[in-house]
Write a protein that holds these residues in place. Structure first.
Motif, mmCIF file in Angstrom:
data_model
loop_
_atom_site.group_PDB
_atom_site.id
_atom_site.type_symbol
_atom_site.label_atom_id
_atom_site.label_comp_id
_atom_site.label_asym_id
_atom_site.label_seq_id
_atom_site.Cartn_x
_atom_site.Cartn_y
_atom_site.Cartn_z
ATOM 1 N N ASN A 1 -4.983 -30.893 -116.325
ATOM 2 C CA ASN A 1 -5.674 -31.832 -115.439
ATOM 3 C C ASN A 1 -5.398 -33.295 -115.791
ATOM 4 O O ASN A 1 -6.046 -34.191 -115.241
ATOM 5 C CB ASN A 1 -7.183 -31.558 -115.481
ATOM 6 C CG ASN A 1 -7.542 -30.241 -114.828
ATOM 7 O OD1 ASN A 1 -7.584 -30.131 -113.609
ATOM 8 N ND2 ASN A 1 -7.795 -29.220 -115.643
ATOM 9 N N HIS A 2 -4.440 -33.515 -116.698
ATOM 10 C CA HIS A 2 -4.015 -34.870 -117.075
ATOM 11 C C HIS A 2 -5.174 -35.707 -117.636
ATOM 12 O O HIS A 2 -5.234 -36.928 -117.415
ATOM 13 C CB HIS A 2 -3.379 -35.588 -115.879
ATOM 14 C CG HIS A 2 -2.255 -34.829 -115.246
ATOM 15 N ND1 HIS A 2 -1.036 -34.635 -115.856
ATOM 16 C CD2 HIS A 2 -2.187 -34.160 -114.049
ATOM 17 C CE1 HIS A 2 -0.259 -33.913 -115.075
ATOM 18 N NE2 HIS A 2 -0.931 -33.602 -113.976
ATOM 19 N N ILE A 3 -6.083 -35.049 -118.340
ATOM 20 C CA ILE A 3 -7.210 -35.748 -118.952
ATOM 21 C C ILE A 3 -6.834 -36.093 -120.394
ATOM 22 O O ILE A 3 -6.434 -35.215 -121.150
ATOM 23 C CB ILE A 3 -8.478 -34.870 -118.926
ATOM 24 C CG1 ILE A 3 -8.850 -34.530 -117.481
ATOM 25 C CG2 ILE A 3 -9.641 -35.574 -119.615
ATOM 26 C CD1 ILE A 3 -9.915 -33.459 -117.359
ATOM 27 N N PRO A 4 -6.931 -37.344 -120.796
ATOM 28 C CA PRO A 4 -6.547 -37.715 -122.169
ATOM 29 C C PRO A 4 -7.474 -37.074 -123.198
ATOM 30 O O PRO A 4 -8.654 -36.828 -122.922
ATOM 31 C CB PRO A 4 -6.674 -39.240 -122.177
ATOM 32 C CG PRO A 4 -7.598 -39.563 -121.054
ATOM 33 C CD PRO A 4 -7.395 -38.514 -120.014
ATOM 34 N N TYR A 5 -6.931 -36.801 -124.380
ATOM 35 C CA TYR A 5 -7.740 -36.155 -125.418
ATOM 36 C C TYR A 5 -7.320 -36.640 -126.804
ATOM 37 O O TYR A 5 -6.212 -37.148 -127.003
ATOM 38 C CB TYR A 5 -7.642 -34.634 -125.327
ATOM 39 C CG TYR A 5 -6.247 -34.063 -125.384
ATOM 40 C CD1 TYR A 5 -5.614 -33.796 -126.593
ATOM 41 C CD2 TYR A 5 -5.550 -33.783 -124.209
ATOM 42 C CE1 TYR A 5 -4.338 -33.267 -126.640
ATOM 43 C CE2 TYR A 5 -4.276 -33.250 -124.239
ATOM 44 C CZ TYR A 5 -3.664 -32.987 -125.464
ATOM 45 O OH TYR A 5 -2.393 -32.468 -125.499
ATOM 46 N N ILE A 6 -8.237 -36.461 -127.741
ATOM 47 C CA ILE A 6 -7.987 -36.751 -129.149
ATOM 48 C C ILE A 6 -7.473 -35.469 -129.797
ATOM 49 O O ILE A 6 -8.095 -34.419 -129.689
ATOM 50 C CB ILE A 6 -9.282 -37.187 -129.871
ATOM 51 C CG1 ILE A 6 -9.960 -38.348 -129.153
ATOM 52 C CG2 ILE A 6 -9.004 -37.531 -131.336
ATOM 53 C CD1 ILE A 6 -9.251 -39.642 -129.246
ATOM 54 N N GLY A 7 -6.373 -35.544 -130.499
ATOM 55 C CA GLY A 7 -5.852 -34.378 -131.201
ATOM 56 C C GLY A 7 -4.471 -34.006 -130.726
ATOM 57 O O GLY A 7 -3.949 -34.547 -129.738
#
Length: 353
Positions: free
Chosen positions: A117-123
């Motif tokens: 869903n092209h949602i930015p994330y940490i990791g």
């Protein structure tokens, strides 16, 4: 050349996090919690999940750092929120702290959904996390960092004379699962290969390294020219007052009970008159950062080593989303730089792309 994290490095990351989250972003924390998260595998131990107290430590730190957040306690809750349009790529950043899934990668579902869903994330990415859970894969890839342990598998059997100290481990998953002080054996190459054949690929055999057990937290920092990793000074693991572990390991029972403590490896090595403490510290920092680069890790991670009395270092485990609860080496190392848990967590959020 790679360098140690400094207090100004953390302060820059904290400022970056505040500039982003206090402007128009919200942090979505997805974490499996004992008593709140339905288990997909009823045999999965509670120790794979956060306790309510540990999650409270994280949420309290986020509140103290003034980071807007929402916490979800299951992968499915995250999926529903995305499908309902409550989580969007424009205003949300995901921090994936889940632990459910197959033995090769218990952390991948949330990251996969965020990627889709092209949602930015940490990791790190699903691919990087999977490689780091597969011990034979990452041991091959980190060879240029000169930190690999001699490792034997069904496809690469043992071939050495006499007997060696060998530790049998699960081929994938956390390094401590299934381990105890009785996991180290004196075995011949024939005996090693027999054990591997009997395991049908579920085990690997490593040459056991006597010495100090060390964790090196790394963080991705940014300059006007590039993004690269820096590391905290190596942090030793001790049981009681035992620092030079020799035949001891961080067993599953000790790990689950947090029945271990931290210390500065540099301070310990300064007392070893035959060793150059500064050289060993620099080499470990360099190796940890190079390993993070070779494996294409993101944001923050923890690289674990065994260090011999000769100063040689061997990487045996990589945590792509290491715990930052109160009892953790990243929090302990940050405190040495006069940073609290909430400041460390804010700094981690500041590493977001």
């Amino acid at each position: 050349m790679y360098y140690k994290m400094t207090q100004p490095d953390f302060e820059e990351l904290i400022e970056k996090a505040h500039g982003r989250f206090l402007n128009n972003h919200r942090l979505i924390v997805v974490a499996n919690v004992v008593g709140k998260t339905p288990k997909r595998d009823q045999e999965q131990p509670d120790s794979d999940f956060f306790s309510p107290e540990e999650v409270e430590q994280i949420t309290r730190s986020l509140a103290e750092a003034k980071i807007p957040y929402e916490i979800l306690t299951s992968e499915m809750a995250f999926n529903r929120s995305v499908l309902d349009g409550n989580i969007t790529k424009a205003h949300d950043i995901v921090w994936n702290l889940t632990r459910q899934g197959g033995p090769g990668n218990k952390k991948s579902l949330v990251t996969s959904l965020a990627d889709f869903n092209h949602i930015p994330y940490i990791g790190s990415s699903v691919e990087a996390m999977s490689i780091c859970r597969d011990k034979n894969s990452f041991e091959r890839l980190i060879k240029p960092a000169n930190a690999s342990i001699p490792t034997y598998t069904i496809s690469e059997p043992a071939n050495f004379a006499g007997k060696r100290q060998i530790i049998l481990k699960n081929a994938s998953g956390s390094a401590s699962i299934g381990l105890s002080d009785t996991s180290v054996h004196q075995l011949s190459a024939i005996e090693v290969n027999q054990q591997l054949e009997q395991s049908k690929g579920t085990k690997i055999a490593e040459q056991f390294i006597q010495g100090f057990e060390v964790e090196v937290p790394v963080f991705k920092v940014e300059t006007s020219k590039a993004r690269y990793f820096k590391a905290l000074s190596p942090i030793g693991i001790k049981f009681g007052n035992i620092r030079l572990l020799n035949l001891k390991v961080l067993s599953e029972s000790i790990s689950d009970a947090y029945d271990y403590q931290f210390y500065s490896l540099f301070d310990e090595l300064v007392n070893q008159t035959t060793l150059d403490a500064g050289l060993i510290e620099s080499r470990l920092i360099h190796q940890a950062c190079k390993i993070a680069e070779y494996l294409n890790l993101s944001n923050y991670a923890r690289i674990d080593f065994r260090v011999t009395l000769n100063g040689d270092s061997y990487c045996f485990d990589i945590a792509t989303t290491p715990y930052v609860i109160r009892h953790s080496s990243p929090v302990w190392g940050a405190k040495k730089l006069n940073l609290d848990q909430d400041e460390l967590i804010a700094a981690i959020l500041g590493t977001a792309d």
